[in-house]
Scaffold this active site. Structure first.
Site, short mmCIF file in Angstrom:
data_model
loop_
_atom_site.label_atom_id
_atom_site.label_comp_id
_atom_site.label_asym_id
_atom_site.label_seq_id
_atom_site.Cartn_x
_atom_site.Cartn_y
_atom_site.Cartn_z
N HIS A 2 0.83 -1.11 0.56
CA HIS A 2 -0.20 0.04 0.18
C HIS A 2 0.93 1.70 0.40
O HIS A 2 2.58 1.19 0.14
CB HIS A 2 -0.80 -0.36 1.37
CG HIS A 2 -0.15 -0.30 2.42
ND1 HIS A 2 0.32 1.08 3.23
CD2 HIS A 2 0.10 -0.72 3.57
CE1 HIS A 2 0.84 0.83 4.12
NE2 HIS A 2 0.81 -0.38 4.30
N GLU A 5 -1.98 -7.22 7.49
CA GLU A 5 -0.46 -7.75 7.47
C GLU A 5 -0.97 -8.49 9.35
O GLU A 5 -2.31 -8.56 9.37
CB GLU A 5 -0.13 -5.67 8.46
CG GLU A 5 0.90 -5.36 8.96
CD GLU A 5 2.07 -5.68 8.49
OE1 GLU A 5 2.38 -6.89 8.04
OE2 GLU A 5 2.71 -4.80 7.78
#
Length: 212
Positions: free
Chosen positions: A10, A83
């Protein structure tokens, strides 16, 4: 028959610039991260992807939506691409986590594979298994095709190790910049590395993750 995956970390967030552990905390892109997402989208505009997948966290969603819109794709959001859950470390900077939880941080920093972080945190072994199983499922679903995946720095750490055979405990010796392109391939039995950390489309990109 090779399946190619293009994995993108990202774009930048405010917490990236502060070296603050995000984990499952839902932090959006900052202005620079939004610009990075659009630069990455432009760099991939001529690529043909069969599908797009993304972590469901805002920073990944925003990045994926920018790229998928340019590539005429509708991303599938999957919480298995999140994550690593950093437990009690989440929202702390690396320095704060080291000072507040010195013993736990030492085990984190030395990449103790079986050490599960407190307050719901994952061990490296648990995290790596989640990443491996998710990527193999996606690659098997699109055998012989090309797939875009937008995810997180910790996930990409595991991906590089899967593709190169690098041990979970080995110190990191490769970059994981925000919004860079990382290409791997799946032949149905094993992963291989095509290219890593391509960032010619970016004017500046952070890799604030510890080299552990």
């Amino acid at each position: 028959m090779l399946t190619r995956l293009c994995l993108v970390r990202h774009g930048e967030t405010a917490w990236n610039t502060e070296r603050r552990l995000q984990g499952h905390t839902d932090i959006p892109l900052n202005a620079h991260g939004i610009a990075q997402a659009h630069a990455t989208a432009a760099s991939l505009a001529t690529e043909r992807f069969d599908a797009a997948y993304s972590s469901d966290l805002a920073r990944a969603r925003q990045t994926a939506e920018a790229i998928a819109g340019r590539c005429l794709l509708t991303p599938t959001f999957d919480d298995r691409l999140r994550e690593r859950h950093y437990g009690a470390f989440q929202s702390l900077t690396y320095d704060e986590a080291r000072a507040r939880f010195p013993d736990a941080y030492h085990r984190f920093e030395t990449r103790d594979p079986g050490f599960a972080l407190s307050e719901g945190g994952e061990s490296l072994i648990q995290f790596a298994e989640r990443v491996r199983a998710t990527l193999e499922a996606i690659a098997s679903r699109h055998r012989g095709g090309s797939v875009l995946i937008v995810t997180h720095g910790g996930v990409l750490d595991i991906v590089h190790r899967l593709a190169t055979g690098m041990h979970l405990q080995a110190p990191r010796n490769f970059g994981i910049p925000n919004a860079a392109l990382n290409w791997i391939a799946w032949d149905g039995a094993a992963w291989s590395l095509i290219s890593w950390a391509e960032q010619r489309h970016l004017d500046q990109s952070l890799d604030e993750l510890p080299n552990t």
